[in-house]
Motif scaffolding. Structure first.
Motif, PDB file in Angstrom:
ATOM      1  N   ARG A  88       0.816  -1.220   0.000  1.00  0.00           N
ATOM      2  CA  ARG A  88       0.000   0.000   0.000  1.00  0.00           C
ATOM      3  C   ARG A  88       0.853   1.274   0.000  1.00  0.00           C
ATOM      4  O   ARG A  88       0.318   2.379   0.074  1.00  0.00           O
ATOM      5  CB  ARG A  88      -0.933   0.003   1.220  1.00  0.00           C
ATOM      6  CG  ARG A  88      -1.885  -1.180   1.243  1.00  0.00           C
ATOM      7  CD  ARG A  88      -3.062  -0.915   2.175  1.00  0.00           C
ATOM      8  NE  ARG A  88      -2.660  -0.788   3.568  1.00  0.00           N
ATOM      9  CZ  ARG A  88      -2.555  -1.819   4.408  1.00  0.00           C
ATOM     10  NH1 ARG A  88      -2.814  -3.053   3.977  1.00  0.00           N
ATOM     11  NH2 ARG A  88      -2.199  -1.626   5.665  1.00  0.00           N
ATOM     12  N   HIS A  89       2.151   1.099  -0.075  1.00  0.00           N
ATOM     13  CA  HIS A  89       3.074   2.245  -0.092  1.00  0.00           C
ATOM     14  C   HIS A  89       3.863   2.218  -1.401  1.00  0.00           C
ATOM     15  O   HIS A  89       4.524   1.219  -1.712  1.00  0.00           O
ATOM     16  CB  HIS A  89       4.029   2.179   1.095  1.00  0.00           C
ATOM     17  CG  HIS A  89       3.339   2.184   2.429  1.00  0.00           C
ATOM     18  ND1 HIS A  89       3.203   3.308   3.198  1.00  0.00           N
ATOM     19  CD2 HIS A  89       2.742   1.175   3.124  1.00  0.00           C
ATOM     20  CE1 HIS A  89       2.559   3.002   4.310  1.00  0.00           C
ATOM     21  NE2 HIS A  89       2.262   1.724   4.290  1.00  0.00           N
ATOM     22  N   PHE A  90       3.811   3.322  -2.151  1.00  0.00           N
ATOM     23  CA  PHE A  90       4.470   3.398  -3.445  1.00  0.00           C
ATOM     24  C   PHE A  90       5.587   4.442  -3.386  1.00  0.00           C
ATOM     25  O   PHE A  90       5.414   5.529  -2.814  1.00  0.00           O
ATOM     26  CB  PHE A  90       3.468   3.757  -4.538  1.00  0.00           C
ATOM     27  CG  PHE A  90       2.488   2.652  -4.831  1.00  0.00           C
ATOM     28  CD1 PHE A  90       2.685   1.810  -5.913  1.00  0.00           C
ATOM     29  CD2 PHE A  90       1.389   2.441  -4.004  1.00  0.00           C
ATOM     30  CE1 PHE A  90       1.801   0.774  -6.167  1.00  0.00           C
ATOM     31  CE2 PHE A  90       0.495   1.415  -4.251  1.00  0.00           C
ATOM     32  CZ  PHE A  90       0.697   0.572  -5.342  1.00  0.00           C
ATOM     33  N   VAL A  91       6.723   4.112  -3.978  1.00  0.00           N
ATOM     34  CA  VAL A  91       7.862   5.029  -3.976  1.00  0.00           C
ATOM     35  C   VAL A  91       7.555   6.221  -4.880  1.00  0.00           C
ATOM     36  O   VAL A  91       7.259   6.054  -6.071  1.00  0.00           O
ATOM     37  CB  VAL A  91       9.140   4.320  -4.441  1.00  0.00           C
ATOM     38  CG1 VAL A  91      10.298   5.322  -4.543  1.00  0.00           C
ATOM     39  CG2 VAL A  91       9.503   3.200  -3.466  1.00  0.00           C
ATOM     40  N   ARG A  92       7.616   7.395  -4.296  1.00  0.00           N
ATOM     41  CA  ARG A  92       7.342   8.623  -5.037  1.00  0.00           C
ATOM     42  C   ARG A  92       8.615   9.254  -5.598  1.00  0.00           C
ATOM     43  O   ARG A  92       8.623   9.836  -6.683  1.00  0.00           O
ATOM     44  CB  ARG A  92       6.649   9.629  -4.104  1.00  0.00           C
ATOM     45  CG  ARG A  92       6.160  10.894  -4.798  1.00  0.00           C
ATOM     46  CD  ARG A  92       5.640  11.870  -3.767  1.00  0.00           C
ATOM     47  NE  ARG A  92       6.752  12.426  -2.967  1.00  0.00           N
ATOM     48  CZ  ARG A  92       6.598  13.033  -1.807  1.00  0.00           C
ATOM     49  NH1 ARG A  92       5.406  13.149  -1.258  1.00  0.00           N
ATOM     50  NH2 ARG A  92       7.649  13.512  -1.161  1.00  0.00           N
TER      51      ARG A  92
END
Length: 358
Positions: free
Chosen positions: A5-9
């Motif tokens: 649920r965490h995407f590298v920005r």
């Protein structure tokens, strides 16, 4: 875990400066190691506001990570999922800890104690400097005194002066003199020696015979890796009734060869670098190392941060009796979570590596 649920920005490159308490001199192969330096780090930011960072462990391309979920990049049970991501090894482990509110040592399994012995890796050839007026053995003792005052209770002495900087016989004699002088000055401290491959096998055994009563904890990289020579060294130590350990594997390690030699009982401690070999690689090989009855102590020289990584490694993977200490400070990093007391380093339970950037 919620890593999907965490995407590298963003993937940001930066650098940090290291400062040693003194100029660190020569070893058997290289000239002055200076008073510190600047090293690259990488900072990962996610779309959920989580931040992880670490020393760069190889090439880094933002295209490999931006827009992908953290779960796509790292398996918390094994490490980074692809060799192309090895440059992000430490930053991704830190990021997992930040997301899951876990210290890295817990992510690694928590197999070792949170406190590990830490030796002083900064005792180089101070006796040879400056060229125009070398200070002699008292200079090495002065460095030991400074680091003893800083809390170290174990010294790793660089030896091998006759490999490059002195006549062979005179250099070997100085190595013996330094070893005996440090033992006399610090009878209760642990002493290790590191020749950086600066001897041949016969010459190194002669050195050991001359310091047999000094109770060396280990000998590190005494000569260029050679299975027959390591077997000969082991035979000498066994016949001498010595408990001194043989430590190998820092320089250009050929892993399978080292494991084969270790399996024969001729290497006791493996030393592959904590950063350049990598946390993921260490995680993969540690079960084999432990099965062989061999210990680990990842090389950490150069950066105080590597010592902290090694301590997390020890607490997480276990099978580590001591780690290499690098006296000094890293500017721009809060290291206060790590407790340093009387020759031992205790890792914090803060998320990730517990090292906020300041």
């Amino acid at each position: 875990m919620s890593l999907d649920r965490h995407f590298v920005r963003s993937v940001e490159r930066s650098s940090l400066k290291t400062r040693y308490p003194r100029t660190v001199g020569r070893n058997a192969r290289l000239g002055s190691h200076g008073s510190g330096g600047v090293d690259d780090i990488v900072v990962l930011r996610t779309d959920t506001g989580k931040v992880g960072w670490g020393l760069v462990a190889g090439s880094v391309s933002a295209d490999q990570a931006v827009g992908r979920s953290v779960a796509e990049l790292i398996d918390p049970g094994r490490g980074v999922r692809d060799d192309s991501l090895r440059g992000l090894d430490f930053a991704l482990h830190d990021l997992v800890g930040q997301i899951e509110d876990l210290p890295v040592h817990a992510i690694l399994g928590g197999h070792g104690p949170s406190t590990v012995a830490c030796y002083d890796g900064a005792i180089y050839f101070a006796d040879l400097d400056p060229d125009e007026s070398p200070r002699g053995v008292p200079a090495v003792l002065a460095d030991c005194a400074a680091d003893d005052a800083a809390g170290y209770r174990a010294f790793k002495l660089k030896i091998g002066r006759g490999n490059r900087w002195m006549d062979r016989a005179a250099g070997d004699a100085r190595d013996i003199e330094v070893t005996r002088a440090v033992r006399e000055a610090y009878p209760e401290h642990r002493i290790l020696v590191d020749a950086n491959d600066g001897y041949d096998c016969a010459g190194f055994i002669e050195y050991l015979q001359a310091v047999a009563d000094c109770g060396l904890y280990w000998v590190e990289e005494p000569f260029l890796d050679d299975a027959a020579d390591l077997a000969r060294l082991r035979q000498y130590l066994r016949e001498a009734g010595s408990a001194t350990l043989i430590a190998e594997g820092e320089s250009n390690p050929e892993l399978e060869t080292l494991l084969e030699i270790a399996g024969r009982g001729d290497i006791d401690v493996l030393l592959m670098d904590v950063v350049s070999f990598g946390l993921t690689s260490w995680r993969g090989v540690m079960p084999r190392i432990a099965e062989l009855g061999v210990r680990a102590s990842p090389h950490a020289w150069g950066l105080p941060l590597k010592t902290l990584y090694a301590a997390q490694f020890a607490a997480g993977l276990g099978n580590v009796d001591t780690v290499e200490g690098v006296p000094g400070e890293t500017l721009g990093v809060d290291t206060s979570g790590y407790l340093w007391r009387d020759g031992e380093l205790t890792v914090p339970d803060r998320p990730g590596f517990g090292l906020p950037l300041t």
